[in-house]
Design a protein around this motif. Structure first.
Motif, short mmCIF file in Angstrom:
data_model
loop_
_atom_site.label_atom_id
_atom_site.label_comp_id
_atom_site.label_asym_id
_atom_site.label_seq_id
_atom_site.Cartn_x
_atom_site.Cartn_y
_atom_site.Cartn_z
N ARG A 252 0.92 -1.22 -0.02
CA ARG A 252 0.05 0.09 -0.09
C ARG A 252 0.92 1.22 0.07
O ARG A 252 0.16 2.47 -0.12
N PRO B 37 -6.44 9.50 4.19
CA PRO B 37 -6.80 7.88 4.17
C PRO B 37 -8.26 7.79 3.65
O PRO B 37 -9.23 8.58 3.83
N ASN C 82 -10.98 4.28 3.46
CA ASN C 82 -11.35 2.79 4.00
C ASN C 82 -12.68 2.25 3.58
O ASN C 82 -13.76 2.63 3.36
N ARG D 270 -9.21 -1.56 8.68
CA ARG D 270 -8.66 -0.40 8.20
C ARG D 270 -7.62 -1.00 6.97
O ARG D 270 -6.75 -0.21 6.24
N GLY E 294 -3.80 4.84 2.34
CA GLY E 294 -3.03 5.40 3.89
C GLY E 294 -2.99 6.90 3.59
O GLY E 294 -3.41 7.40 2.76
N THR F 171 -0.93 9.76 3.26
CA THR F 171 0.42 10.32 2.36
C THR F 171 0.60 11.71 2.27
O THR F 171 -0.20 12.47 1.98
N GLU G 235 1.44 6.49 6.06
CA GLU G 235 1.15 5.78 7.42
C GLU G 235 -0.33 4.89 6.96
O GLU G 235 -1.29 5.48 6.41
N ASN G 236 -0.08 3.47 7.27
CA ASN G 236 -1.13 2.62 6.85
C ASN G 236 -1.60 1.77 8.02
O ASN G 236 -0.83 1.42 8.78
N GLN G 237 -2.92 1.81 8.22
CA GLN G 237 -3.25 0.98 9.38
C GLN G 237 -3.36 -0.24 8.90
O GLN G 237 -3.86 -0.79 7.69
#
Length: 658
Positions: free
Chosen positions: A99, A231, A233, A264, A269, A271, A302-304
């Protein structure tokens, strides 16, 4: 402006982005829009031009900067997906590290089976290996999004498997980004965008400005872009158990009161990205000039990942009484510098150049724990870095000859390159991978063993760190000529030696016949070879899930060989295509293509190996607590059959536009 109608087969996307505003403000009038569909003949000086070697025997689609801006997209790959029917670039690229970076597929082949060029020079690869499932699984391609949109003059998409004409990796074709080379003026654009679902708001700004260098046609074009993507979802609510049952076996009342918005995995994510570029040239004499192209980009993502509930053995409940959602983070610094001298001597056009590119990606696991350290666990971890570099030194030359037995000039073009590639994995901090020896502190499973390492994404241990390199020597020759005034041929040959693999030879034959000014037919036969990247050979990745640990093994490891793996081989391809270029009536352009691409020893991940026997085998090799593993290999031969049609009709509305 032109209107295009395209028929395409693309991978499905769960989100559809709509631009809210895209308002270009030009300091100078924009250049005329280029034809999306190119039916041009070969160039007069393929060595001196930043464009690719463009033959009318090969289908080349040209997308202008104005067309890219009108899509409202924030990067070149998303814009190309809308404008070129043979390009796919799904916004959701899979889970985990997949991702971090969006990729592009040409003719539905793998992302790294397309050669990426900038001003005709090879673009270095990203260091992010896409180990997880998804449309870019197992690939390590170059990244188009790290070039400012405002720097792009036009993009050329060569939809032929022309490894012999353009270089290794071009099994599906090639994409060449030609940067602006103005001497004055500039542009600025601001775009505010979002998704119809209400999330994924993005803010994007980019611009460029050009200067004249000297009085003999020198120039310097500077560009920059800044973007922030929130982000999205599309995962749906969490449906699992969140808390331990009470002592009497009844459901914890918090179970019914808690929300379910914890998944998630499926979506974009967060960015942020800043990119800058410079493209310039200055004459040294009337026949010789020096040039330089450079790009720099910084990106954070950052990706959950998967939710760890309160009842999970890897949850330190004193730190996260209601469970937690780990974050996979990536901070990237990327740059490439191309420099050279080119000119004309005794009717020969020549170009000598050196390029260097480096992509450095540092990984983190945030909002997490290492349960084997108990209450002493950190919550944020540095997991290590992946670093890829490429140094290229090359020379090429071309000249037109005029043999009496041909209907036109014979264009001879040849060249050679030396490339030095490296791939490095560095270790993360101690707690990101270590086993602290603490068992589960509380709950029904108190005293049980927990999974060592940062939950969600284990850091690289010193044992998995590596530093590898490869030297490549690459030579090619191409011929273009007309045996009859309306019948053109192109021949190409490539020979490449890889220091850790083999020496390969590939070839290409293309022809085109113009029946008249409105109708032409063309056909191509190509052989190709794509070596495994150093990342595909050496990448080592470990990830923890709520109930098990998974590892992507390097093909060179003892564990992969014990499970049946071996040294990776390169992919050999044979491609066949036939197409038409037509102008049936004025202002109407049609191109249609049919193709067949056969690939032997195609690279892909193995099936996942798991179970107690596999876990026991891995333990004897020093890989403890790992339940499932896979490795990169050459499992299959594939054949891809397809076609695409592109139609363009220009309408002149006079003072209202075109």
């Amino acid at each position: 402006m032109e209107t295009s109608v395209s028929h395409r087969h693309a991978l499905p996307s769960r989100s559809h982005q709509r631009p809210k505003d895209a308002r270009p403000v030009h300091a100078t009038p924009p250049s005329p829009v280029l034809e999306t569909i190119s039916v041009l003949g070969r160039q007069e000086d393929p060595v001196l031009s930043p464009s690719t070697r463009r033959h009318s025997t090969v289908n080349v689609q040209v997308v202008s900067s104005e067309e890219i801006v009108r899509t409202g997209q924030s990067n070149a790959m998303a814009a190309l997906e809308q404008l070129v029917p043979s390009v796919s670039s799904p916004s959701f690229s899979g889970v985990g590290s997949n991702r971090f970076i969006r990729t592009m597929q040409l003719r539905n082949l793998s992302a790294d089976q397309t050669l990426i060029l900038v001003n005709g020079k090879r673009r270095h690869l990203t260091s992010n290996f896409n180990a997880n499932a998804g449309p870019n699984s197992g690939t390590e391609p170059a990244d188009l999004s790290l070039i400012p949109l405002s720097a792009i003059d036009h993009i050329e998409v060569i939809t032929e498997g022309a490894s012999a004409l353009y270089g290794q990796d071009a099994i599906a074709g090639a994409v060449n980004i030609v940067l602006k080379h103005n001497t004055s003026g500039g542009s600025i654009n601001f775009v505010d965008s979002g998704y119809y679902a209400g999330d994924g708001v993005g803010v994007n700004g980019y611009g460029d400005y050009a200067f004249k260098l000297g009085k003999s046609g020198g120039y310097l074009d500077l560009a920059a872009q800044v973007s922030n993507q929130l982000p999205t979802n599309r995962s749906g609510p969490y449906t699992g158990t969140m808390y331990f049952p009470l002592a009497d076996g009844s459901v914890d009342p918090r179970q019914t009161k808690a929300g379910r918005d914890y998944n998630r995995l499926e979506g974009l994510g967060h960015t942020t990205m800043e990119t800058v570029s410079a493209n310039g040239a200055i004459p040294l004499t009337d026949q010789i000039r020096a040039y330089m192209t450079s790009t720099y980009a910084h990106r954070t993502v950052e990706n959950q990942v998967t939710f760890r509930n309160q009842a999970n053995n890897n949850t330190v409940r004193a730190l996260y009484p209601d469970g937690f959602i780990p974050l996979m983070g990536m901070s990237e610094n990327d740059f490439q510098v191309n420099g050279g001298v080119q000119g004309t001597t005794a009717d020969w056009n020549w170009d000598g150049y050196v390029t260097y590119g480096r992509d450095d990606e540092s990984y983190t696991t945030l909002n997490s724990d290492n349960p084997t350290f108990g209450l002493a666990s950190k919550t944020n971890f540095y997991d290590g870095s992946d670093i890829a570099t490429q140094l290229v030194a090359g020379f090429k030359a071309s000249r037109n000859f005029h043999p009496s037995f041909l209907s036109g000039p014979l264009l001879v073009e040849f060249g050679g390159e030396y490339r030095h590639d490296t791939f490095q994995l560095t270790a993360g901090e101690y707690q990101s991978w270590a086993d602290g020896g603490v068992t589960v502190l509380d709950g029904p499973n108190a005293g049980a063993l927990a999974t060592p390492g940062a939950s969600g994404h284990i850091g690289a241990s010193p044992d998995t760190a590596s530093n590898t390199a490869r030297d490549t020597f690459d030579g090619h020759v191409n011929l273009s000529f007309h045996i009859l005034p309306k019948w053109e041929w192109t021949l190409g040959g490539h020979a490449v030696n890889y220091s850790n693999l083999v020496t390969t030879e590939t070839g290409s034959i293309g022809t085109r016949y113009d029946f008249n000014k409105r109708w032409a037919i063309r056909a191509n036969i190509n052989t190709g070879y794509r070596p495994p990247t150093l990342g595909q050979e050496n990448y080592f990745y470990t990830s923890t899930f709520p109930t098990y640990t998974f590892a992507q093994l390097p093909t060179t490891s003892a564990a992969a060989k014990a499970l049946g793996g071996g040294n990776l081989k390169g992919e050999y391809s044979r491609s066949y295509s036939i197409g038409i270029d037509a102008h049936p009536i004025d202002n109407l352009t049609v191109t249609a293509n049919l193709y067949r691409i056969a690939i032997n020893d195609r690279m892909a991940n193995s099936t996942q190996f798991g179970g107690t026997a596999v876990e026991s085998l891995l333990s004897t090799l020093g890989l403890n607590g790992i339940r499932y593993v896979q490795y990169y290999t050459n499992p299959v031969n594939t054949v891809t059959n397809g076609g695409d049609v592109n139609v363009s009709y220009n309408v002149d509305f006079h003072h209202y536009g075109r």
